[in-house]
Write an enzyme that holds these catalytic residues in place. Structure first.
Site, PDB file in Angstrom:
ATOM      1  N   PHE A 149       0.804  -1.236   0.000  1.00 22.85           N
ATOM      2  CA  PHE A 149       0.000   0.000   0.000  1.00 22.85           C
ATOM      3  C   PHE A 149       0.828   1.274   0.000  1.00 22.85           C
ATOM      4  O   PHE A 149       0.330   2.345  -0.328  1.00 22.85           O
ATOM      5  CB  PHE A 149      -0.930   0.012   1.234  1.00 22.85           C
ATOM      6  CG  PHE A 149      -0.214   0.377   2.517  1.00 22.85           C
ATOM      7  CD1 PHE A 149       0.028   1.711   2.850  1.00 22.85           C
ATOM      8  CD2 PHE A 149       0.256  -0.601   3.386  1.00 22.85           C
ATOM      9  CE1 PHE A 149       0.706   2.054   4.011  1.00 22.85           C
ATOM     10  CE2 PHE A 149       0.933  -0.269   4.553  1.00 22.85           C
ATOM     11  CZ  PHE A 149       1.155   1.070   4.853  1.00 22.85           C
ATOM     12  N   CYS A 281       9.898   1.444   3.371  1.00 22.47           N
ATOM     13  CA  CYS A 281      10.825   0.374   3.733  1.00 22.47           C
ATOM     14  C   CYS A 281      12.234   0.932   3.886  1.00 22.47           C
ATOM     15  O   CYS A 281      13.106   0.264   4.428  1.00 22.47           O
ATOM     16  CB  CYS A 281      10.805  -0.733   2.696  1.00 22.47           C
ATOM     17  SG  CYS A 281      11.473  -0.199   1.132  1.00 22.47           S
TER      18      CYS A 281
HETATM   19  P1  NAD Z   1       1.421  -6.785   3.131  1.00 22.16           P
HETATM   20  O1  NAD Z   1       2.437  -7.851   3.180  1.00 22.16           O
HETATM   21  O2  NAD Z   1       0.354  -6.778   4.144  1.00 22.16           O
HETATM   22  O3  NAD Z   1       0.669  -6.795   1.699  1.00 22.16           O
HETATM   23  C1  NAD Z   1       1.377  -6.771   0.480  1.00 22.16           C
HETATM   24  C2  NAD Z   1       0.531  -7.443  -0.606  1.00 22.16           C
HETATM   25  O4  NAD Z   1       0.310  -8.809  -0.253  1.00 22.16           O
HETATM   26  C3  NAD Z   1      -0.852  -6.815  -0.766  1.00 22.16           C
HETATM   27  O5  NAD Z   1      -1.167  -6.758  -2.137  1.00 22.16           O
HETATM   28  C4  NAD Z   1      -1.779  -7.786  -0.019  1.00 22.16           C
HETATM   29  O6  NAD Z   1      -3.078  -7.837  -0.569  1.00 22.16           O
HETATM   30  C5  NAD Z   1      -1.080  -9.120  -0.196  1.00 22.16           C
HETATM   31  N1  NAD Z   1      -1.256 -10.043   0.945  1.00 22.16           N
HETATM   32  C6  NAD Z   1      -1.492  -9.727   2.244  1.00 22.16           C
HETATM   33  N2  NAD Z   1      -1.533 -10.854   2.998  1.00 22.16           N
HETATM   34  C7  NAD Z   1      -1.329 -11.895   2.165  1.00 22.16           C
HETATM   35  C8  NAD Z   1      -1.245 -13.314   2.358  1.00 22.16           C
HETATM   36  N3  NAD Z   1      -1.395 -13.880   3.544  1.00 22.16           N
HETATM   37  N4  NAD Z   1      -1.004 -14.091   1.269  1.00 22.16           N
HETATM   38  C9  NAD Z   1      -0.832 -13.549   0.054  1.00 22.16           C
HETATM   39  N5  NAD Z   1      -0.907 -12.204  -0.186  1.00 22.16           N
HETATM   40  C10 NAD Z   1      -1.144 -11.386   0.856  1.00 22.16           C
HETATM   41  O7  NAD Z   1       2.234  -5.388   3.128  1.00 22.16           O
HETATM   42  P2  NAD Z   1       1.641  -3.918   3.228  1.00 22.16           P
HETATM   43  O8  NAD Z   1       1.111  -3.692   4.588  1.00 22.16           O
HETATM   44  O9  NAD Z   1       0.774  -3.619   2.065  1.00 22.16           O
HETATM   45  O10 NAD Z   1       2.990  -3.053   3.011  1.00 22.16           O
HETATM   46  C11 NAD Z   1       3.861  -2.725   4.071  1.00 22.16           C
HETATM   47  C12 NAD Z   1       5.053  -3.654   4.127  1.00 22.16           C
HETATM   48  O11 NAD Z   1       5.712  -3.661   2.862  1.00 22.16           O
HETATM   49  C13 NAD Z   1       6.107  -3.209   5.131  1.00 22.16           C
HETATM   50  O12 NAD Z   1       6.574  -4.334   5.822  1.00 22.16           O
HETATM   51  C14 NAD Z   1       7.217  -2.611   4.264  1.00 22.16           C
HETATM   52  O13 NAD Z   1       8.501  -2.648   4.828  1.00 22.16           O
HETATM   53  C15 NAD Z   1       7.113  -3.474   3.057  1.00 22.16           C
HETATM   54  N6  NAD Z   1       7.704  -2.832   1.879  1.00 22.16           N
HETATM   55  C16 NAD Z   1       8.921  -3.289   1.474  1.00 22.16           C
HETATM   56  C17 NAD Z   1       9.543  -2.698   0.400  1.00 22.16           C
HETATM   57  C18 NAD Z   1      10.897  -3.185  -0.044  1.00 22.16           C
HETATM   58  O14 NAD Z   1      11.373  -2.730  -1.059  1.00 22.16           O
HETATM   59  N7  NAD Z   1      11.546  -4.088   0.674  1.00 22.16           N
HETATM   60  C19 NAD Z   1       8.927  -1.652  -0.286  1.00 22.16           C
HETATM   61  C20 NAD Z   1       7.676  -1.233   0.136  1.00 22.16           C
HETATM   62  C21 NAD Z   1       7.062  -1.829   1.240  1.00 22.16           C
END
Ligand code: NAD
Length: 504
Positions: A149, A281
C-alpha cells in the site's frame, strides 16, 4: 454510492464474478472512498488467459517497438502527474509533495524501461574455429506482480514497465488498500497504445495472490510487502519451481558520529523517519549515537516537533489504517514498559481523528527492547547511545532485515570503515534514505528478511529476472563453390570445430 473498482482484463473493466467488494478508506478521515473487488480463482484465470493470448504477438515485437510504446506511457504519466498525486493523497494519505515524488520516482523506472533497447543486447563469442555462441534474452511469458500500500504508483512501476519492455505480459495485483491510482494508470497504458491483454489487473487479497502463484501459465512472480507474506509467497513459488523475487520489511539503522555536520544530519534524519508517516521500507528506524550528542538530539527533537499534521497540502499525513495505528501504539507502549524515555510523543495527534500519529522519538536504555528490533512501520525513531563503533556495528549487523543502513560523518575514512562492515545492501553516507537511483538496482540483502529471491527488483536485476537466457551454439562450415580449392588447413579447422562442438 462509492466507486466500484473492478478487475482490468483485456483492456476492459470487469466486475469480479464473486460479486464481493471490500471498502477502501481515506486514511485521513476514515471516509469510504471506494469498493474494491474481491476476485476468485476464476477471475484470476480470466486475467491470466487474456495475458497469455496477448503474449505471442507482444513478444514478437522488437524491444525497440515495445520501448516506443513505453515512451508514450512515460509522457502520459508526466502529463497526469498532478491527477495521479491527488489520488495517492486521497487513498494513501501522503502529503502532496510526497505523492508527486511517488509519481516522479515511479516514472524513473519507466524511463529505465524505455532505455532497454540500449541495454539488453545479448553477447556473442567465437568459441573455436567456426563455432559461435550467442546468448540472447527471451521473455518468460505471463508474469505476476503483487504490491503493497505504501507507494501506490512507484512500486508497481518497479516491475511492470521492465517486464513489458522485455516482452512479457503482466497481471498486477494492487494493494486492496490503495487500488484507485493503478485503476487510473490502467487507462494510461491503453492510451499509450499497449495492445489489449498485455497489461491486466486483478483486485483482491490473499485468495487472488494464491490463485496467481498457482496458475500454471504464470511463469514468475514479484512481490513487495511485509516479510511474513514475502516468505509465504516465495516458498509457494519455489515449491512450484517458479521464479520469484519477494521483497519484505526492514529495520534500517543510522549511525551518527560526533564529527557529523549536526544541522544537516538532524534535518536528514527527521525526513528519513517521519517522511511518508514512516511508512517506507527505507525509513530510518534506529539511530545509534556514538556517545551522547545532546546538540544533535535537541536539534532533531526541535525539527520533528515542528512538523504539522495534514495530508495533501499538510506536512505529514496519517498512517494507513486503524490496525496499523494500533500496532504503532503497542510498540511505543512496549518501549515505555521497558523503561525507555519518550522524548517526543506523537500520540498527542490523536485529536486529528482516525489513523493520526505524530513523529515519536524514543531514547532506549536497552538495545534488546522489542521496539528497537522489530519493524514498526510508523513515524517512530528509536535512539540508543553506543559505547563504541563496534557496538554500533554489532547492533546493525544483528538485525535480521539487512535492507539499508547509513553513517553520518564528515570524515571519509570513518565512512569507509562503516560502509565496508554494515550488513545491509543499500548504504548511505550522510544520506538517510539511500535509495539507489536508476540505473542502479533496488533490493535488500539476499538471505535476510528484506529479500527472498536472488535478484534485485529493478535495474539489471529486473532485466535478468524477466528474461530467459537462451544460448545458441552454431557452426557454419564453409561451402565454397567448386571452382575454389579449399586448403588442407581450412579443412582441418572445420573438422576440429566439429569435434570440439561435439564434445560439449
Ligand atoms: P502486506 O504484506 O500486508 O501486503 C502486500 C501485498 O500482499 C498486498 O497486495 C496484499 O493484498 C497481499 N497479501 C497480504 N496478505 C497476504 C497473504 N497472507 N497471502 C498472500 N498475499 C497477501 O504489506 P503492506 O502492509 O501492504 O505493506 C507494508 C510492508 O511492505 C512493510 O513491511 C514494508 O517494509 C514493506 N515494503 C517493502 C519494500 C521493499 O522494497 N523491501 C517496499 C515497500 C514496502
Amino acid at each position: 454510492m462509492t466507486t466500484q473498482i473492478h478487475n482490468y482484463i483485456n483492456a476492459d473493466f470487469v466486475a469480479p464474478e464473486t460479486g464481493k467488494f471490500h471498502p477502501v478508506e481515506n486514511p485521513a478521515n476514515g471516509d469510504t472512498i471506494g469498493q474494491v473487488g474481491v476476485s476468485s480463482a476464476k477471475d484470476v484465470d480470466d486475467a491470466v488467459k487474456a495475458a497469455e493470448a496477448a503474449f505471442p504477438a507482444w513478444s514478437k515485437l522488437t524491444v525497440k517497438a515495445r520501448a516506443a510504446i513505453m515512451m508514450k506511457f512515460h509522457a502520459l504519466i508526466k502529463e497526469h502527474a498532478d491527477e495521479l498525486a491527488d489520488l495517492i493523497v486521497l487513498e494513501n494519505g501522503k502529503n502532496k509533495t510526497e505523492a508527486l515524488a511517488d509519481v516522479a520516482k515511479g516514472n524513473e523506472t519507466v524511463e529505465y524501461a524505455c532505455s532497454l533497447p540500449q541495454l539488453v543486447q545479448g553477447t556473442s563469442l567465437k568459441v573455436s574455429g567456426q563455432v559461435t555462441c550467442v546468448d540472447r534474452r527471451d521473455p518468460l511469458g505471463v508474469v505476476a506482480s503483487i504490491v503493497p500500500f505504501n507507494f501506490p504508483l512507484m512500486v508497481p512501476m518497479w516491475t511492470v514497465p521492465i517486464a513489458l519492455v522485455m516482452g512479457n505480459t503482466v497481471v498486477l495485483k494492487p494493494s486492496e488498500k490503495v487500488p484507485l491510482t493503478m485503476n487510473r494508470v490502467a487507462k494510461l497504458f491503453e492510451e499509450a497504445g499497449f495492445p489489449k491483454g498485455v497489461f491486466n489487473m486483478v483486485q483482491g487479497m490473499r485468495e487472488s495472490v494464491e490463485a496467481l502463484i498457482d496458475h500454471p501459465s504464470v511463469k514468475a512472480v514479484t512481490f513487495v510487502g511485509s516479510s511474513p507474506v514475502a516468505k509465504i509467497v516465495s516458498d509457494r513459488c519455489r515449491a512450484l519451481q517458479k521464479r520469484c523475487t519477494a521483497l519484505g520489511g526492514a529495520k534500517n539503522h543510522l549511525v551518527a558520529l560526533p564529527d557529523c555536520e549536526m544541522e544537516g544530519a538532524a534535518s536528514d534524519i527527521c525526513v528519513s523517519f517521519a517522511g511518508c508517516a514512516g511508512q517506507r521500507c527505507m525509513a530510518a528506524s534506529v539511530l545509534l549515537l556514538d556517545g551522547e550528542q545532546d546538540g544533535l538530539l535537541n536539534s532533531l527533537i526541535e525539527k520533528a516537533s515542528k512538523i504539522e499534521p495534514g495530508s495533501g497540502p499538510g506536512q505529514m499525513g496519517p498512517v494507513i489504517d486503524g490496525i496499523s495505528l494500533q500496532k504503532i501504539h503497542s510498540y511505543i507502549e512496549a518501549a515505555e514498559t521497558a523503561g525507555a524515555k519518550i522524548l517526543l510523543d506523537g500520540r498527542s495527534w490523536k485529536e486529528n481523528g482516525a489513523n493520526w500519529i505524530g513523529p515519536t522519538i524514543i531514547l532506549h536504555n536497552s538495545k534488546d527492547d522489542k521496539t528497537m528490533k522489530e519493524e514498526v512501520f510508523g513515524p517512530v525513531l528509536s535512539i540508543y547511545v553506543v559505547s563504541s563503533w563496534e557496538e554500533a556495528l554489532e547492533i546493525e549487523n544483528a538485525n535480521p532485515f539487512g535492507n539499508a543502513a547509513a553513517i553520518y560523518t564528515t570524515n571519509g575514512g570513518n565512512a569507509e570503515w562503516f560502509t565496508s562492515k554494515f550488513r545491509a545492501s543499500m548504504l548511505g553516507i550522510n544520506v538517510g534514505i539511500p535509495v539507489p537511483r536508476e540505473p542502479f538496482s533496488f533490493g535488500g540483502l539476499y538471505g535476510t528478511k528484506s529479500k527472498y529471491g536472488d535478484m534485485d527488483i529493478t535495474g539489471d536485476g529486473a532485466v535478468e529476472f524477466f528474461s530467459n537466457r537462451i544460448k545458441v551454439t552454431s557452426k557454419w562450415p564453409v561451402q565454397r563453390s567448386t571452382s575454389t580449392k579449399r586448403s588442407h588447413t581450412e579443412m582441418a579447422g572445420v573438422k576440429d570445430a566439429a569435434n570440439f562442438a561435439g564434445q560439449m
